[in-house]
Design a protein around this motif. Sequence first.
Motif, PDB file in Angstrom:
ATOM      1  N   THR A 213      52.897   4.036 -39.130  1.00  0.00           N
ATOM      2  CA  THR A 213      52.566   2.785 -38.445  1.00  0.00           C
ATOM      3  C   THR A 213      53.813   1.908 -38.346  1.00  0.00           C
ATOM      4  N   ILE A 214      54.592   1.850 -39.419  1.00  0.00           N
ATOM      5  CA  ILE A 214      55.865   1.132 -39.368  1.00  0.00           C
ATOM      6  C   ILE A 214      56.743   1.719 -38.265  1.00  0.00           C
ATOM      7  N   TYR A 215      56.865   3.037 -38.230  1.00  0.00           N
ATOM      8  CA  TYR A 215      57.696   3.717 -37.241  1.00  0.00           C
ATOM      9  C   TYR A 215      57.208   3.441 -35.821  1.00  0.00           C
ATOM     10  N   ALA A 216      55.890   3.477 -35.614  1.00  0.00           N
ATOM     11  CA  ALA A 216      55.325   3.339 -34.272  1.00  0.00           C
ATOM     12  C   ALA A 216      55.537   1.949 -33.689  1.00  0.00           C
ATOM     13  N   HIS A 217      55.787   0.954 -34.520  1.00  0.00           N
ATOM     14  CA  HIS A 217      56.024  -0.385 -33.993  1.00  0.00           C
ATOM     15  C   HIS A 217      57.296  -0.451 -33.149  1.00  0.00           C
ATOM     16  N   GLN A 218      58.213   0.510 -33.330  1.00  0.00           N
ATOM     17  CA  GLN A 218      59.419   0.536 -32.508  1.00  0.00           C
ATOM     18  C   GLN A 218      59.100   0.740 -31.028  1.00  0.00           C
ATOM     19  N   ASP A 219      58.019   1.494 -30.757  1.00  0.00           N
ATOM     20  CA  ASP A 219      57.696   1.888 -29.381  1.00  0.00           C
ATOM     21  C   ASP A 219      56.490   1.152 -28.821  1.00  0.00           C
ATOM     22  N   PHE A 292      58.951  -5.925 -43.812  1.00  0.00           N
ATOM     23  CA  PHE A 292      58.380  -5.492 -42.541  1.00  0.00           C
ATOM     24  C   PHE A 292      58.406  -6.619 -41.514  1.00  0.00           C
ATOM     25  N   ASP A 293      58.987  -6.330 -40.357  1.00  0.00           N
ATOM     26  CA  ASP A 293      59.019  -7.259 -39.225  1.00  0.00           C
ATOM     27  C   ASP A 293      58.795  -6.434 -37.968  1.00  0.00           C
ATOM     28  N   PRO A 294      57.640  -6.541 -37.331  1.00  0.00           N
ATOM     29  CA  PRO A 294      57.328  -5.673 -36.190  1.00  0.00           C
ATOM     30  C   PRO A 294      58.245  -5.863 -34.989  1.00  0.00           C
ATOM     31  N   ASN A 297      63.482  -3.795 -34.665  1.00  0.00           N
ATOM     32  CA  ASN A 297      63.491  -2.333 -34.626  1.00  0.00           C
ATOM     33  C   ASN A 297      64.490  -1.677 -35.573  1.00  0.00           C
ATOM     34  N   PRO A 298      65.724  -2.178 -35.707  1.00  0.00           N
ATOM     35  CA  PRO A 298      66.626  -1.557 -36.685  1.00  0.00           C
ATOM     36  C   PRO A 298      66.066  -1.563 -38.105  1.00  0.00           C
ATOM     37  N   THR A 299      65.414  -2.677 -38.485  1.00  0.00           N
ATOM     38  CA  THR A 299      64.811  -2.726 -39.822  1.00  0.00           C
ATOM     39  C   THR A 299      63.620  -1.786 -39.928  1.00  0.00           C
ATOM     40  N   LEU A 300      62.815  -1.681 -38.886  1.00  0.00           N
ATOM     41  CA  LEU A 300      61.690  -0.746 -38.882  1.00  0.00           C
ATOM     42  C   LEU A 300      62.174   0.673 -39.112  1.00  0.00           C
ATOM     43  N   LEU A 301      63.270   1.055 -38.452  1.00  0.00           N
ATOM     44  CA  LEU A 301      63.799   2.405 -38.621  1.00  0.00           C
ATOM     45  C   LEU A 301      64.324   2.610 -40.032  1.00  0.00           C
ATOM     46  N   ARG A 302      65.003   1.591 -40.580  1.00  0.00           N
ATOM     47  CA  ARG A 302      65.497   1.713 -41.956  1.00  0.00           C
ATOM     48  C   ARG A 302      64.346   1.845 -42.947  1.00  0.00           C
TER      49      ARG A 302
END
Length: 324
Positions: A213-219, A292-294, A297-302
């Motif tokens: 879910t964290i990862y999917a927020h990038q897209d 977590f910050d939706p 994106n760089p933080t989501l990936l990290r």
Amino acid sequence: MQPQSPTPDATASGQVADAVRGNWVDRLAPEATRPYLRLSRADRPIGTWLLLLPCWWGLALGMLWDQSPRWEDLWIFIGCGLGAWLMRGAGCTWNDITDRDIDGSVERTRSRPIPSGQVSVKQALAYMGAQALVAFAILLTFNAAAIALGFLSLLPVAIYPFAKRFTWWPQVFLGLAFNWGALLAWAAHTGSLHWAPVILYVAGICWTLFYDTIYAHQDAEDDALIGVKSTARLFGEASPQWLRAFQLLTVALLALAVVAAAAPRGTGAALAVALAGPCAMGLHMGWQLRRFDPDDNPTLLRLFRANRDTGLIPLIFFLAAVLA
């Protein structure tokens, strides 16, 4: 915020947008092999770790359950590592074949080998088959129960790429596929299944719901435009509350799996050490939640990549408990 785009030089060389900069594929692999290694995500190893760690959890808890670690477990440990690398590659190749049109419409994925034209669909199919055949050869060195479970694992792997088209919960299907190794590795050690690995499997699915879910927020923005479903889009602003629920479920179920595995035959010391694993894992997941910050994106990936350490933490305690 949009995902980090590759530089012009990176795009020209075929580098994938969300790959780790300076990875070994881009620096050291022969040029002709790079598109195929990128197809199997060799330049993005986190997925292999996330597929492998539930295998090692299952093996460690299996040894804790029967109090009978053996030298052949070393091969199960290594074989799971090789198999995870190969089957993650085969699964990602299948995913990219089925998602080639979608990937071309998403900023983060349009640089992948198939939509960018580095590899044809026929070449990808051949490469997928080669990876699967080598993984099958490794599987045949395990016992009959593990081999049967290996065959069954193909079903969730085959379905997962299509899940985002028909359900808001594709992360559940990813969890079904990515945590199957908890069952397989337990069976490879013990020769049968038990409630402990089943509970472990469900705990792993909850963990997958957390990190993916964290990862999917990038897209999320691109997915909304093209009609792709995900838990990130479903939860929206309520994602932190859902992530907290997945964290608590992961820790509780992992602890229950430990009790089911260690309590019947293990010592009190071994049980205490093993139970420290889920607690420490929960603390690491809490650290991710605080960052977590939706919209970052760089933080989501990290954070997504940090789940390698999240999964290694309980493994260390499980292995220590085997020795306790």
